[in-house]
Design an enzyme around this catalytic site. Structure first.
Site, PDB file in Angstrom:
ATOM      1  N   ARG A 284      36.121  18.853  47.264  1.00  0.00           N
ATOM      2  CA  ARG A 284      37.229  19.143  48.178  1.00  0.00           C
ATOM      3  C   ARG A 284      38.037  20.290  47.617  1.00  0.00           C
ATOM      4  O   ARG A 284      38.296  20.351  46.396  1.00  0.00           O
ATOM      5  CB  ARG A 284      38.147  17.918  48.322  1.00  0.00           C
ATOM      6  CG  ARG A 284      37.600  16.847  49.258  1.00  0.00           C
ATOM      7  CD  ARG A 284      37.539  17.359  50.708  1.00  0.00           C
ATOM      8  NE  ARG A 284      36.968  16.418  51.637  1.00  0.00           N
ATOM      9  CZ  ARG A 284      35.673  16.352  51.974  1.00  0.00           C
ATOM     10  NH1 ARG A 284      34.794  17.170  51.432  1.00  0.00           N
ATOM     11  NH2 ARG A 284      35.267  15.479  52.870  1.00  0.00           N
ATOM     12  N   ASP A 308      32.378  25.717  48.403  1.00  0.00           N
ATOM     13  CA  ASP A 308      31.990  25.292  49.750  1.00  0.00           C
ATOM     14  C   ASP A 308      33.183  24.719  50.500  1.00  0.00           C
ATOM     15  O   ASP A 308      33.130  24.528  51.706  1.00  0.00           O
ATOM     16  CB  ASP A 308      30.897  24.210  49.625  1.00  0.00           C
ATOM     17  CG  ASP A 308      30.368  23.759  50.982  1.00  0.00           C
ATOM     18  OD1 ASP A 308      30.086  24.640  51.830  1.00  0.00           O
ATOM     19  OD2 ASP A 308      30.248  22.526  51.203  1.00  0.00           O
ATOM     20  N   GLU A 313      40.998  24.603  55.706  1.00  0.00           N
ATOM     21  CA  GLU A 313      39.719  25.028  56.286  1.00  0.00           C
ATOM     22  C   GLU A 313      39.882  25.298  57.777  1.00  0.00           C
ATOM     23  O   GLU A 313      40.444  24.450  58.478  1.00  0.00           O
ATOM     24  CB  GLU A 313      38.656  23.954  56.030  1.00  0.00           C
ATOM     25  CG  GLU A 313      38.327  23.850  54.559  1.00  0.00           C
ATOM     26  CD  GLU A 313      37.232  22.848  54.227  1.00  0.00           C
ATOM     27  OE1 GLU A 313      36.694  22.198  55.155  1.00  0.00           O
ATOM     28  OE2 GLU A 313      36.920  22.707  53.043  1.00  0.00           O
ATOM     29  N   HIS A 331      31.955  25.001  54.189  1.00  0.00           N
ATOM     30  CA  HIS A 331      31.815  23.537  54.125  1.00  0.00           C
ATOM     31  C   HIS A 331      30.462  23.094  54.688  1.00  0.00           C
ATOM     32  O   HIS A 331      30.376  22.346  55.673  1.00  0.00           O
ATOM     33  CB  HIS A 331      32.970  22.862  54.887  1.00  0.00           C
ATOM     34  CG  HIS A 331      33.220  21.447  54.435  1.00  0.00           C
ATOM     35  ND1 HIS A 331      34.467  20.878  54.392  1.00  0.00           N
ATOM     36  CD2 HIS A 331      32.374  20.477  54.006  1.00  0.00           C
ATOM     37  CE1 HIS A 331      34.382  19.622  53.968  1.00  0.00           C
ATOM     38  NE2 HIS A 331      33.111  19.356  53.724  1.00  0.00           N
ATOM     39  N   ALA A 334      27.065  19.112  53.698  1.00  0.00           N
ATOM     40  CA  ALA A 334      26.367  18.019  54.394  1.00  0.00           C
ATOM     41  C   ALA A 334      25.504  18.532  55.531  1.00  0.00           C
ATOM     42  O   ALA A 334      24.893  17.736  56.250  1.00  0.00           O
ATOM     43  CB  ALA A 334      27.398  17.043  54.945  1.00  0.00           C
TER      44      ALA A 334
HETATM   45  N1  LIG Z   1      30.826  19.693  50.694  1.00  0.00           N
HETATM   46  C1  LIG Z   1      30.368  18.715  51.405  1.00  0.00           C
HETATM   47  O1  LIG Z   1      29.946  18.890  52.520  1.00  0.00           O
HETATM   48  C2  LIG Z   1      30.372  17.340  50.829  1.00  0.00           C
HETATM   49  C3  LIG Z   1      29.343  16.441  51.137  1.00  0.00           C
HETATM   50  C4  LIG Z   1      29.383  15.167  50.579  1.00  0.00           C
HETATM   51  C5  LIG Z   1      30.438  14.802  49.765  1.00  0.00           C
HETATM   52  N2  LIG Z   1      31.425  15.688  49.545  1.00  0.00           N
HETATM   53  C6  LIG Z   1      32.548  15.354  48.682  1.00  0.00           C
HETATM   54  O2  LIG Z   1      32.065  15.182  47.369  1.00  0.00           O
HETATM   55  C7  LIG Z   1      32.884  14.264  46.666  1.00  0.00           C
HETATM   56  C8  LIG Z   1      32.020  13.217  45.995  1.00  0.00           C
HETATM   57  O3  LIG Z   1      31.297  12.485  46.957  1.00  0.00           O
HETATM   58  P1  LIG Z   1      30.425  11.232  46.498  1.00  0.00           P
HETATM   59  O4  LIG Z   1      29.700  10.762  47.691  1.00  0.00           O
HETATM   60  O5  LIG Z   1      29.678  11.551  45.272  1.00  0.00           O
HETATM   61  O6  LIG Z   1      31.586  10.207  46.168  1.00  0.00           O
HETATM   62  P2  LIG Z   1      31.515   9.008  45.131  1.00  0.00           P
HETATM   63  O7  LIG Z   1      32.650   8.129  45.470  1.00  0.00           O
HETATM   64  O8  LIG Z   1      30.154   8.436  45.092  1.00  0.00           O
HETATM   65  O9  LIG Z   1      31.796   9.703  43.735  1.00  0.00           O
HETATM   66  C9  LIG Z   1      33.051  10.181  43.354  1.00  0.00           C
HETATM   67  C10 LIG Z   1      33.188   9.928  41.864  1.00  0.00           C
HETATM   68  O10 LIG Z   1      34.370  10.557  41.431  1.00  0.00           O
HETATM   69  C11 LIG Z   1      34.921   9.735  40.435  1.00  0.00           C
HETATM   70  N3  LIG Z   1      36.306  10.060  40.194  1.00  0.00           N
HETATM   71  C12 LIG Z   1      37.408   9.557  40.800  1.00  0.00           C
HETATM   72  N4  LIG Z   1      38.510  10.079  40.246  1.00  0.00           N
HETATM   73  C13 LIG Z   1      38.093  10.917  39.260  1.00  0.00           C
HETATM   74  C14 LIG Z   1      38.757  11.743  38.338  1.00  0.00           C
HETATM   75  N5  LIG Z   1      40.084  11.819  38.285  1.00  0.00           N
HETATM   76  N6  LIG Z   1      38.011  12.474  37.487  1.00  0.00           N
HETATM   77  C15 LIG Z   1      36.667  12.409  37.520  1.00  0.00           C
HETATM   78  N7  LIG Z   1      35.981  11.643  38.365  1.00  0.00           N
HETATM   79  C16 LIG Z   1      36.686  10.902  39.247  1.00  0.00           C
HETATM   80  C17 LIG Z   1      34.688   8.343  40.937  1.00  0.00           C
HETATM   81  O11 LIG Z   1      34.739   7.404  39.893  1.00  0.00           O
HETATM   82  C18 LIG Z   1      33.309   8.442  41.521  1.00  0.00           C
HETATM   83  O12 LIG Z   1      32.324   8.077  40.591  1.00  0.00           O
HETATM   84  C19 LIG Z   1      33.849  13.717  47.699  1.00  0.00           C
HETATM   85  O13 LIG Z   1      35.039  14.444  47.620  1.00  0.00           O
HETATM   86  C20 LIG Z   1      33.185  14.022  49.003  1.00  0.00           C
HETATM   87  O14 LIG Z   1      34.077  14.114  50.048  1.00  0.00           O
HETATM   88  C21 LIG Z   1      31.413  16.938  50.040  1.00  0.00           C
HETATM   89  O1  LIG Z   2      32.812  14.381  52.825  1.00  0.00           O
HETATM   90  C1  LIG Z   2      31.792  14.719  53.386  1.00  0.00           C
HETATM   91  O2  LIG Z   2      30.950  13.914  53.821  1.00  0.00           O
HETATM   92  C2  LIG Z   2      31.475  16.145  53.474  1.00  0.00           C
HETATM   93  O3  LIG Z   2      32.544  16.909  53.085  1.00  0.00           O
HETATM   94  C3  LIG Z   2      30.908  16.565  54.769  1.00  0.00           C
HETATM   95  O4  LIG Z   2      31.879  16.863  55.711  1.00  0.00           O
HETATM   96  P1  LIG Z   2      31.415  17.267  57.166  1.00  0.00           P
HETATM   97  O5  LIG Z   2      30.913  16.016  57.813  1.00  0.00           O
HETATM   98  O6  LIG Z   2      32.613  17.781  57.855  1.00  0.00           O
HETATM   99  O7  LIG Z   2      30.330  18.254  57.012  1.00  0.00           O
END
Ligand SMILES: NC(=O)c1ccc[n+]([C@@H]2O[C@H](COP(=O)([O-])OP(=O)(O)OC[C@H]3O[C@@H](n4cnc5c(N)ncnc54)[C@H](O)[C@@H]3O)[C@@H](O)[C@H]2O)c1
Ligand SMILES: O=C(O)[C@H](O)COP(=O)(O)O
Length: 595
Positions: A284, A308, A313, A331, A334
């Site tokens: 994020r 990303d 945004e 972004h 996903a």
């Molecule tokens: N760019 C995209 O399109 C996209 C796609 C999927 C996920 N994401 C983002 O990626 C991130 C991770 O997703 P995920 O599915 O792996 O989530 P997840 O919950 O599986 O993993 C997040 C991890 O972060 C850890 N965490 C929490 N606070 C922390 C801190 N202060 N320092 C270090 N680690 C910490 C948690 O313990 C957990 O293990 C989320 O923010 C999600 O929204 C973005």
């Molecule tokens: O948190 C998520 O799952 C990702 O950031 C993906 O976001 P989006 O669905 O808007 O692509």
């Protein structure tokens, strides 16, 4: 555990709401038609249902076709993209569920505008930072997400950014398209042997780590909550935040945006990094202080960044995005065909399940109670709500209910009984008859707290077989007066106790009197001098008033002293019948309770 007092709340008795609105209770049948695929699940259902009409689901951002089709089997689906916040607030009052991705802000105003109709928000993805969770909970709206289907896509995008950044792919591509051939300018750096710090070792972080190891990188991870054995299984070390950022050549961010992670990379933390560090962010935007990153890039502390996600945004007039050492994508983490289909199906199933009463496995703001636990607690859930309803009606008007103690009698070892569901249903029973609040599993604790109602839970460990989760539930309200003095225990609390017999909830104790009446229909509690003919006298008044008696039980302390009679009735007795019962000379007090 002792109940402790909290701030007073005066709850005045109002008639029970008839529920044209949505209800949260256990039922064995579904209110909606469900696709055969979803109907095959045999969960007890928390039916949050309407009056038989199809629910309406608003899909506010593009959702994979398979998910939309699945929703259409069950609901009227309104796919309206690019709504302004005002348009969303207008539409939402006509919707039972809302599905969004990260591009829609589901603010407090959205919940307020829904007029209580919105019962589920589905986030087609992981991050729920665009949903006001506190407001959702306060409005009893369940939030579910789709936490797994886009994990690999996000991890692959992280790796794509890592490799593209280290070899200047985006910048070189732009220059070739501009007619240039800058082979010396775009000399990159190698990944092999370099240290990558994965910040946030969850689903995406661990997939990135696995892939980076395949590229020959030395991977370390920082995550205060991740189990060390998960890291060990991947052959990497979990380290402190400072160690991670100080030793990394590359930093890849994978933590959620929370108050603790907001701007976790800032001037101070950039100053602790190796000069020339490279940063990837597919988590994020808000976890980086973007102005500080620009300064760190300008100072050469950060050699490159591949981003990303952004604080706002799409980013507007962003120095960061325009920085020559920054690679930016809109972004896209996903956004693969596969992930979007997967996410769409995952969220559609979760939303349909939630509307149909299942406790969603991906609920973000409600306890996730496994199906087997639900199944065995089902009869006790009904008992819990009825005891709550009953006990609060015993409180004399004007007494403020502040402190409730629930005792669970069970042969199960402490910790082997999940009482969140029972507590929620007792809370519902306590609050709904005396307010206009709608209480469900999502908002029960919040609503109780908001009303200054403290519910303490105690366990009474019984000998015997732990096969049944519970033997009895006792509910006590302290520091109040009762409109039925016999309901007071020796220590002065209003106390009722119940059991489940043959699957049916029974009231088994009122104050110190043992009774046994099934909790169906309504109940008259009547204290009288124990003498012959009392059952007949009360029974004939009721039958003259055409009230059917379903159950009758008398509990007494000693023969010919005082007794409490509990009478189950199918119909509400008229005022005249109740007056006549009160006029029987041996009747000392009585109360009519709706359950
Ligand atoms: N760019 C995209 O399109 C996209 C796609 C999927 C996920 N994401 C983002 O990626 C991130 C991770 O997703 P995920 O599915 O792996 O989530 P997840 O919950 O599986 O993993 C997040 C991890 O972060 C850890 N965490 C929490 N606070 C922390 C801190 N202060 N320092 C270090 N680690 C910490 C948690 O313990 C957990 O293990 C989320 O923010 C999600 O929204 C973005
Ligand atoms: O948190 C998520 O799952 C990702 O950031 C993906 O976001 P989006 O669905 O808007 O692509």
């Amino acid at each position: 555990m002792a109940a402790s007092a909290s701030s007073a709340v005066n709850l005045s008795i109002k008639p029970t709401r008839t529920s044209l609105s949505w209800k949260l209770h256990l039922a064995s049948t579904s209110a909606f038609a469900v696709s055969p695929r979803l109907a095959n699940r045999h969960y007890p259902r928390f039916v949050i249902f309407s009056m038989g009409a199809k629910p309406t689901v608003l899909v506010a951002e593009k959702l994979g076709e398979a998910g939309v089709n699945l929703l259409k089997e069950f609901a009227d689906v309104d796919c309206s993209y690019n709504l302004t916040p005002e348009e969303l607030c207008t539409k939402i009052s006509l919707c039972d569920a809302l599905i969004v991705r990260s591009g829609t802000k589901v603010s407090r105003e959205v919940f307020e505008s829904s007029g209580g109709r919105l019962k589920v928000v589905g986030r087609a993805g992981v991050g729920i930072d665009n949903v006001d969770l506190a407001a959702a909970t306060e409005h009893g709206c369940l939030v579910v997400n789709a936490p797994t289907a886009n994990t690999v896509a996000a991890a692959e995008h992280g790796i794509a950014l890592l490799t593209a950044m280290s070899r200047n792919v985006a910048q070189a591509d732009a220059s070739v398209k501009a007619g240039k051939w800058l082979r010396n300018k775009y000399v990159g750096v190698s990944l092999v042997g370099k240290t990558l710090a994965v910040m946030g070792f969850g689903k995406v972080g661990s997939e990135v780590a696995r892939r980076a190891k395949g590229l020959g990188m030395h991977v370390i991870a920082h995550d205060p909550y991740a189990p060390a054995d998960r890291a060990r299984a991947l052959g990497l070390e979990l380290v402190s935040f400072d160690k991670a950022i100080a030793s990394a050549d590359f930093i890849s961010l994978h933590m959620p945006l929370t108050p603790a992670t907001n701007k976790i990379l800032n001037d101070e933390t950039f100053a602790k990094m190796k000069k020339g560090v490279r940063i990837v962010n597919v988590a994020r935007g808000g976890v980086i202080d973007e102005d500080a990153l620009v300064r760190a890039l300008d100072a050469g502390i950060v050699a490159q960044a591949a981003l990303d996600v952004f604080t706002v945004e799409p980013p507007k007039d962003s120095k960061l995005v325009l920085h020559e050492n920054v690679t930016a994508t809109p972004h896209l983490g996903a956004s693969t065909m596969e992930a979007q289909e997967g996410v769409a199906v995952e969220i559609a199933e979760a939303v349909v399940g939630a509307l149909n009463g299942e406790l969603a496995a991906t609920a973000v703001n409600a306890p996730m109670v496994p199906a087997e636990v639900l199944s065995e607690l089902k009869p006790f859930v009904a008992l819990a709500e009825k005891l709550g309803k009953l006990v609060v009606q015993l409180v004399a008007g004007g007494s403020g209910v502040k402190s409730v103690t629930v005792t669970y009698g069970s042969a199960r070892a402490p910790g082997d009984l999940d009482t969140r569901l029972l507590r929620a249903m007792i809370t519902k029973g306590l609050i709904e008859p005396i307010s206009s609040a709608f209480v469900n599993l999502v908002n029960a604790d919040f609503t109780a707290k908001q009303r200054g109602l403290r519910i303490a839970e105690e366990r009474f460990l019984l000998n015997g077989s732990p096969e049944s989760p519970l033997e009895f539930i006792q509910v006590q309200i302290s520091s109040v007066t009762s409109k039925f003095a016999s309901a007071l225990s020796n220590s002065g609390e209003i106390r009722v106790e119940g059991k489940v017999k043959d699957g049916i909830p029974h009231l088994t104790k009122v104050g110190s009197f043992e009774v046994d009446v099934s909790l169906e229909g309504s109940i008259i509690l009547c204290r009288q001098v124990d003498q012959p003919g009392m059952i007949g006298k009360v029974g004939s008044i009721l039958s003259e008033g055409n009230v059917n008696v379903s159950f009758m039980s008398v509990g007494r302390i000693a023969p010919r002293k005082h007794a409490v009679m509990a009478i189950g009735v199918d119909e509400q007795p008229s005022k005249e019948s109740l007056k006549r019962i009160g006029e029987i000379p041996a009747v000392e007090e009585f109360v009519y309770l709706k359950i």
